[in-house]
Scaffold this motif. Structure first.
Motif, short mmCIF file in Angstrom:
data_model
loop_
_atom_site.label_atom_id
_atom_site.label_comp_id
_atom_site.label_asym_id
_atom_site.label_seq_id
_atom_site.Cartn_x
_atom_site.Cartn_y
_atom_site.Cartn_z
N SER A 202 52.39 16.38 27.14
CA SER A 202 52.05 15.04 27.82
C SER A 202 51.46 14.39 26.94
CB SER A 202 50.87 15.54 28.80
OG SER A 202 49.76 16.16 28.18
N ASN A 203 50.70 14.72 25.73
CA ASN A 203 50.30 13.76 24.68
C ASN A 203 51.45 12.94 24.15
OD1 ASN A 203 47.66 14.61 25.04
ND2 ASN A 203 47.56 16.05 23.67
N LEU B 68 54.22 12.20 25.30
CA LEU B 68 54.99 11.30 26.22
C LEU B 68 53.94 10.15 26.40
CD1 LEU B 68 56.03 13.55 29.36
CD2 LEU B 68 57.32 12.95 27.56
N GLU B 69 52.79 10.38 26.41
CA GLU B 69 51.82 8.99 26.62
C GLU B 69 51.73 8.17 25.37
OE1 GLU B 69 47.98 11.04 27.28
OE2 GLU B 69 48.43 10.39 29.69
N LYS B 70 51.88 8.96 23.94
CA LYS B 70 52.05 8.17 22.64
C LYS B 70 53.23 7.32 22.81
CE LYS B 70 52.55 8.93 17.74
NZ LYS B 70 52.26 9.95 16.61
N ARG B 71 54.49 7.90 23.41
CA ARG B 71 55.76 7.11 23.37
C ARG B 71 55.45 5.77 24.19
NH1 ARG B 71 60.48 6.81 26.14
NH2 ARG B 71 62.38 6.22 24.99
N THR B 72 54.80 6.06 25.42
CA THR B 72 54.67 5.12 26.21
C THR B 72 53.93 3.89 25.85
OG1 THR B 72 54.59 6.72 28.21
CG2 THR B 72 53.68 4.60 28.68
N LYS B 73 52.85 4.27 25.08
CA LYS B 73 52.22 3.17 24.01
C LYS B 73 53.04 2.42 23.34
CE LYS B 73 47.68 5.26 24.84
NZ LYS B 73 46.50 6.15 24.07
N SER C 247 60.08 10.55 30.73
CA SER C 247 59.35 10.05 29.48
C SER C 247 57.72 9.46 29.83
CB SER C 247 59.96 8.67 29.13
OG SER C 247 60.03 7.58 30.34
N THR C 248 57.41 9.87 31.20
CA THR C 248 55.92 9.82 31.10
C THR C 248 55.05 11.04 31.83
OG1 THR C 248 56.07 9.29 33.67
CG2 THR C 248 56.39 7.40 32.19
N LYS C 249 53.66 11.20 31.66
CA LYS C 249 53.09 11.94 31.96
C LYS C 249 53.29 12.45 33.74
CE LYS C 249 48.17 13.74 31.82
NZ LYS C 249 47.87 13.83 33.08
N GLU C 250 53.21 11.22 34.27
CA GLU C 250 53.38 11.35 35.91
C GLU C 250 54.91 12.21 36.15
OE1 GLU C 250 50.36 8.59 34.56
OE2 GLU C 250 52.66 8.60 34.12
#
Length: 539
Positions: A490-491, A493-498, A456-459
């Protein structure tokens, strides 16, 4: 099919054609429990099904059930296995060919996939007699000598380089290999049982892809997961079921006939939806599903096991896919996708032709300018020429950006028209990787589909890509796909993290407020599915 392939025959170094013929002949001679074939009864060949195999005084016997025309079994009899015969082979040669290719990683000798070997307890080490044959060579005079020793003597331990990529399970680490990063662990915090995640994703993806046809507005995957696990019937699940029922009714197929026979109204409401669900469960004639009818009728749908709720929805989706409305959409999307692909190919072709032409013109101009300077026939105005080249460069850059935007637009439209979701690829151990454009996670499905996890993350995405060994066929293909869609994945994943961070802050706010004022359940973001409103509902 798998049990056929695991028959006790020697495949060894046979060619594909010979191996197929050997298996085919073996299948015609062997019988198995559950197989349908024929036997002589009252002087005629009658179809039957083997119920049980046993031995009597060293003779192989079979208890068979005789099959009627409606495929039901009547009485049973005991016959000799030798008296049973196939009217036609249980599997065709072409099917065997496909199965062998899908189930093996190497030929000469044949090596089956590691997961199949583990499943059926088959050793992966080559038989000793096969190794013995490979290491020996026959001389012209008929005597035998060790071929390996002769090779060492003649070639001085010559090393034959391996041509990569090869099957991932055959890749061995090498000192010259670039360092691979450690593969990150998968998150597995699903609320539904892990073996049911595939059904959850299939139902949600179908509803998301065909929402307009179903008159069902989109909803997040997490909302559906929470709704499925809720111990009471809720508006989201009722709307999903009602949308499916209306689609089946409009198709005027088997489900429509059942409702007409029961004189049901053709409008499913939030009050009567359970009756229509019971009618569907009866129609399926699947005992596992129909056993829940009494529970639904008593109004306790929410108490049905989560995995059973998903199996019911999966069956509904499989019926919905057969409807003419969905088939028409699929045909339309195929035609649109083919047209967009043709436009993309034409655009790519024109770009290549223009690029070749520009290169040719540039080379000619350079030659002409060089000749003019050498002949002294033309004064070289460096500032003017520099400005001209700069203007040309700006025009060229503008055209390039326009073409890139066109290609991006075409690819986006093609993706929207995708008929079904397909995995990005597989890793070394045949785990499948799935990405859905409406869900900010990269899902991983085990080879046997019993286990699921996600990143679930870009890393985690970067670490995964760094752990893939491109010497293997599967991991090389998977890495290429991840690189191709890297920005998009990646975009997302980052959107979901926020969104998760914002959700946590909101939940903290609810918790603080609940210490002063009793908060209603619907205020909790994890209960957002209770506030679902179908904005596309056909009233």
């Amino acid at each position: 099919m798998e049990m056929y392939f695991m028959l006790p025959f020697v495949s060894g170094t046979l060619g594909l054609h010979d191996l197929i013929n050997k298996i085919y002949a073996c299948l015609l001679e062997e019988v198995f429990e559950g197989i349908e074939l024929h036997a002589k009864k009252d002087g005629s060949a009658v179809p039957c099904k083997i119920m049980k195999i046993f031995y009597s005084d060293g003779t192989k016997m079979c208890e068979v059930g005789w099959i009627r025309r409606d495929k039901t079994l009547i009485n049973t009899s005991v016959v000799k296995a030798a008296d049973l015969f196939y009217r036609r082979a249980p599997v065709s040669r072409n099917t065997l060919k496909i199965f062998i290719r899908d189930s093996t990683t190497q030929t000469t000798p044949w090596v089956i996939h590691e997961n199949l070997a583990k499943k059926y307890g088959i050793p992966m080490d080559p038989p000793k007699d096969l190794m013995h044959k490979k290491g020996r060579k026959r001389k012209e005079n008929g005597t035998i000598e060790d071929g390996r020793k002769k090779m060492k003597k003649d070639e001085g331990d010559a090393h034959v380089p391996i041509k990569y990529p090869i099957d991932d399970l055959l890749v061995r680490p090498n000192a010259d290999d670039p360092a691979l990063s450690k593969r990150p662990p998968l998150a597995t915090d699903f609320r539904v049982p892990r073996g049911c995640v595939g059904d959850l994703l299939m139902v949600w993806d179908f509803c998301s892809s065909f929402g307009r046809v179903l008159n069902l507005s989109p909803f997040p995957l997490t909302d559906m997961e929470n709704a499925i696990c809720h111990k009471e019937s809720n508006v989201l699940l009722v709307e999903i079921h009602a949308a499916m029922f209306h689609l089946l009714i409009k198709d005027k197929g088997d489900y429509f006939s059942v409702l007409q026979h029961k004189k049901r109204k053709l409008k499913v409401s939030l009050v009567t939806w359970a009756e229509y669900l019971c009618d569907f469960l009866e129609m399926t004639k699947i005992e596992e599903l129909s056993s829940n009818i009494a529970t639904v009728r008593r109004g306790y749908y929410g108490l049905i096991d989560t995995d059973m709720k998903l199996k019911i929805l999966r069956e509904l989706v499989e019926e919905a896919i057969k409807t003419s409305a969905i088939r028409e959409i699929l045909i339309e999307r195929v035609d649109q996708k083919q047209a967009l692909n043709a436009t993309k190919r034409e655009s790519t072709r024109k770009d290549k032709e223009e690029q070749n032409l520009n290169t040719e013109i540039a080379m000619n101009n350079e030659e002409n300018q060089t000749d003019a300077v050498q002949d002294g026939n033309e004064s070289v105005d460096e500032p003017a020429r520099g400005k001209e080249e700069k203007d040309k460069s700006n025009v060229s850059r503008s055209k390039t950006e326009g073409k890139r935007h066109l290609v991006w637009h075409l690819e986006t439209e093609i993706e929207k028209l995708s008929i079904r979701s397909s995995p990005l690829g597989k890793d070394r151990h045949y785990n499948r990787y799935w990405f859905f454009r409406r869900e900010g996670r990269l899902f991983v499905e085990s080879a046997d589909s019993r286990e699921w996890g996600y990143y679930s993350t870009k890393e985690e995405l970067d670490a995964l890509m760094g752990s893939l060994n491109v010497k293997g066929i599967r991991e090389r293909a998977l890495k290429r796909q991840l690189e191709k869609y890297y920005n998009k994945i990646s975009n997302t994943l980052e959107k979901r993290t926020k969104e998760i961070v914002n959700k946590m802050l909101l939940e903290e706010g609810v918790l603080r407020r609940s210490t002063r004022v009793r908060a209603q359940p619907k205020d909790n973001p994890s209960m957002a599915f209770l506030k679902y409103v179908n904005k596309w509902k056909d009233n």
